[in-house]
Design a protein around this motif. Sequence first.
Motif, PDB file in Angstrom:
ATOM      1  N   LEU A   3       0.831  -1.207   0.000  1.00  0.00           N
ATOM      2  CA  LEU A   3       0.000   0.000   0.000  1.00  0.00           C
ATOM      3  C   LEU A   3       0.867   1.259   0.000  1.00  0.00           C
ATOM      4  O   LEU A   3       0.522   2.259  -0.645  1.00  0.00           O
ATOM      5  N   GLU A   4       1.998   1.225   0.740  1.00  0.00           N
ATOM      6  CA  GLU A   4       2.909   2.375   0.714  1.00  0.00           C
ATOM      7  C   GLU A   4       3.486   2.586  -0.682  1.00  0.00           C
ATOM      8  O   GLU A   4       3.618   3.723  -1.153  1.00  0.00           O
ATOM      9  N   LYS A   5       3.820   1.499  -1.333  1.00  0.00           N
ATOM     10  CA  LYS A   5       4.338   1.586  -2.700  1.00  0.00           C
ATOM     11  C   LYS A   5       3.276   2.148  -3.641  1.00  0.00           C
ATOM     12  O   LYS A   5       3.562   2.998  -4.491  1.00  0.00           O
ATOM     13  N   GLN A   6       2.020   1.683  -3.469  1.00  0.00           N
ATOM     14  CA  GLN A   6       0.929   2.173  -4.301  1.00  0.00           C
ATOM     15  C   GLN A   6       0.684   3.666  -4.067  1.00  0.00           C
ATOM     16  O   GLN A   6       0.446   4.424  -5.009  1.00  0.00           O
ATOM     17  N   GLU A   7       0.789   4.094  -2.801  1.00  0.00           N
ATOM     18  CA  GLU A   7       0.585   5.505  -2.485  1.00  0.00           C
ATOM     19  C   GLU A   7       1.708   6.360  -3.077  1.00  0.00           C
ATOM     20  O   GLU A   7       1.454   7.455  -3.602  1.00  0.00           O
ATOM     21  N   ALA A   8       2.945   5.847  -2.994  1.00  0.00           N
ATOM     22  CA  ALA A   8       4.072   6.588  -3.577  1.00  0.00           C
ATOM     23  C   ALA A   8       3.914   6.705  -5.091  1.00  0.00           C
ATOM     24  O   ALA A   8       4.160   7.777  -5.673  1.00  0.00           O
ATOM     25  N   GLU A   9       3.484   5.640  -5.731  1.00  0.00           N
ATOM     26  CA  GLU A   9       3.286   5.681  -7.189  1.00  0.00           C
ATOM     27  C   GLU A   9       2.137   6.636  -7.549  1.00  0.00           C
ATOM     28  O   GLU A   9       2.205   7.337  -8.564  1.00  0.00           O
TER      29      GLU A   9
ATOM     30  N   ARG B 200       2.480   9.899  -9.901  1.00  0.00           N
ATOM     31  CA  ARG B 200       1.641  10.144 -11.079  1.00  0.00           C
ATOM     32  C   ARG B 200       0.986  11.515 -11.012  1.00  0.00           C
ATOM     33  O   ARG B 200       0.874  12.222 -12.020  1.00  0.00           O
ATOM     34  N   GLU B 201       0.540  11.888  -9.808  1.00  0.00           N
ATOM     35  CA  GLU B 201      -0.075  13.204  -9.662  1.00  0.00           C
ATOM     36  C   GLU B 201       0.932  14.314  -9.944  1.00  0.00           C
ATOM     37  O   GLU B 201       0.603  15.326 -10.572  1.00  0.00           O
ATOM     38  N   GLU B 202       2.175  14.141  -9.439  1.00  0.00           N
ATOM     39  CA  GLU B 202       3.213  15.147  -9.691  1.00  0.00           C
ATOM     40  C   GLU B 202       3.537  15.243 -11.175  1.00  0.00           C
ATOM     41  O   GLU B 202       3.730  16.342 -11.723  1.00  0.00           O
ATOM     42  N   SER B 203       3.597  14.079 -11.838  1.00  0.00           N
ATOM     43  CA  SER B 203       3.877  14.090 -13.273  1.00  0.00           C
ATOM     44  C   SER B 203       2.765  14.800 -14.031  1.00  0.00           C
ATOM     45  O   SER B 203       3.027  15.602 -14.938  1.00  0.00           O
ATOM     46  N   ALA B 204       1.512  14.510 -13.649  1.00  0.00           N
ATOM     47  CA  ALA B 204       0.394  15.170 -14.316  1.00  0.00           C
ATOM     48  C   ALA B 204       0.418  16.668 -14.056  1.00  0.00           C
ATOM     49  O   ALA B 204       0.145  17.484 -14.952  1.00  0.00           O
ATOM     50  N   GLN B 205       0.797  17.067 -12.818  1.00  0.00           N
ATOM     51  CA  GLN B 205       0.862  18.490 -12.499  1.00  0.00           C
ATOM     52  C   GLN B 205       1.974  19.182 -13.287  1.00  0.00           C
ATOM     53  O   GLN B 205       1.807  20.312 -13.760  1.00  0.00           O
ATOM     54  N   ASN B 206       3.116  18.502 -13.427  1.00  0.00           N
ATOM     55  CA  ASN B 206       4.223  19.079 -14.198  1.00  0.00           C
ATOM     56  C   ASN B 206       3.839  19.265 -15.661  1.00  0.00           C
ATOM     57  O   ASN B 206       4.220  20.254 -16.299  1.00  0.00           O
TER      58      ASN B 206
END
Length: 394
Positions: free
Chosen positions: A351-357, A361-367
């Motif tokens: 779950l920690e890995k899923q949250e980090a991913e 993804r959100e940061e990539s979309a924001q960039n």
Amino acid sequence: MKLSIALLSLTAGASAFTAPLQTSSPSTTSLQSTLEKPKQVQLTRFDRIKAKYKGPQITISPEVEAEVGFSYSAFDDAVAATDYSFNRNDVVKGTVVQYDKGGCIVDIGAKASAFLPLQEAALIQDGVSIESLIEIDEERNFEIISEEDENGQLMVSIRRIQYREAWDQVVAKQETDEAFDAECVSVNRGGAIFLVNGLRAFLPGSHLTGRLPDEDLIGQTLPLKFLEVNQEENKLVVSNRRAVVEAQMADLSRGDVIDGLVKALKPYGAFVEVGGMSGLLHISQISMDRIVDLEKVLQPGQKIKCMIIDHDKVNGRIALSTKTLEPEPGDMIRDPDRVYDMADETARIYLEKQEAERKKREESAQNIVLGLGDALDDLGSSDKSSDNLDSLLS
């Protein structure tokens, strides 16, 4: 001489023919007397007793009547003028005055008391007596269910009032779609019968969670929800599975690690019972390695641990996974006990890995969005520079 004898013969013959016309038959006389006889008015029980009374008569003097301001004749006139109009299906207030054979006598203000039979005393009856259902001097509503008999007595009911009230409560429960508890009173080949507010509701065997509808179910109380409510057809259908599934689904979330019991194997995976609900463990979610023979990995009746990866709370469907609990790919095939022992720790890491991913993804979309904004700003600046250059050349 001969002429005299002839005249006497004619006279005798004429009297023979006219005599029957002057007399009437007994049947005709009886019919006429029946038609002319006035119809007798049928007396009530009180009137018959009054007519046979031979006891002392009390005479009230005019002086006493003048002092009281009311006389017996005035009282008779008041009683006669009072309208005791009761119709079938009317609901009236009454008071229980005494118990009688198979029921009780109720005073509803009519000329004669009403009778409440035992079978109409309550909606729920199971070998009880009239004394346990209603008390002497108890005042309540009664429904008139008959016309007056020869004694002017009516028959009343409590059960029919309670029946309508029970349906109103059932309809209200259906509108709110809330779960409720009910007791099983009987079982049959297709399911079981439960009492819901005094009404008999059918529970199909397919909607009973975790057991079969057998004799041991009688007397037990289970949580239920309505499947069908039809007052016109007097039809109630309930579900235990729906109540249990929705209650448990409210406490379940994606990523939860739960215990399950393998119920059946299919070519596409296994059905696992989770707290009375049936979840699907798809074959692609059992292990990271490819599974050739499912029966070598799982068996019906086997207890396992699995993770909820998706759920449909409306339809009560759960998607499960053991692949997400593997410390190393293929552990479900090689060492499933290791997977179950480390399930909670492996789930936390997963779950920690899923949250980090997800955050990545959100940061990539924001960039990407910010980059598009900068590009649009640069495009606007170049348009302004070209405009300035054109103005200088002009």
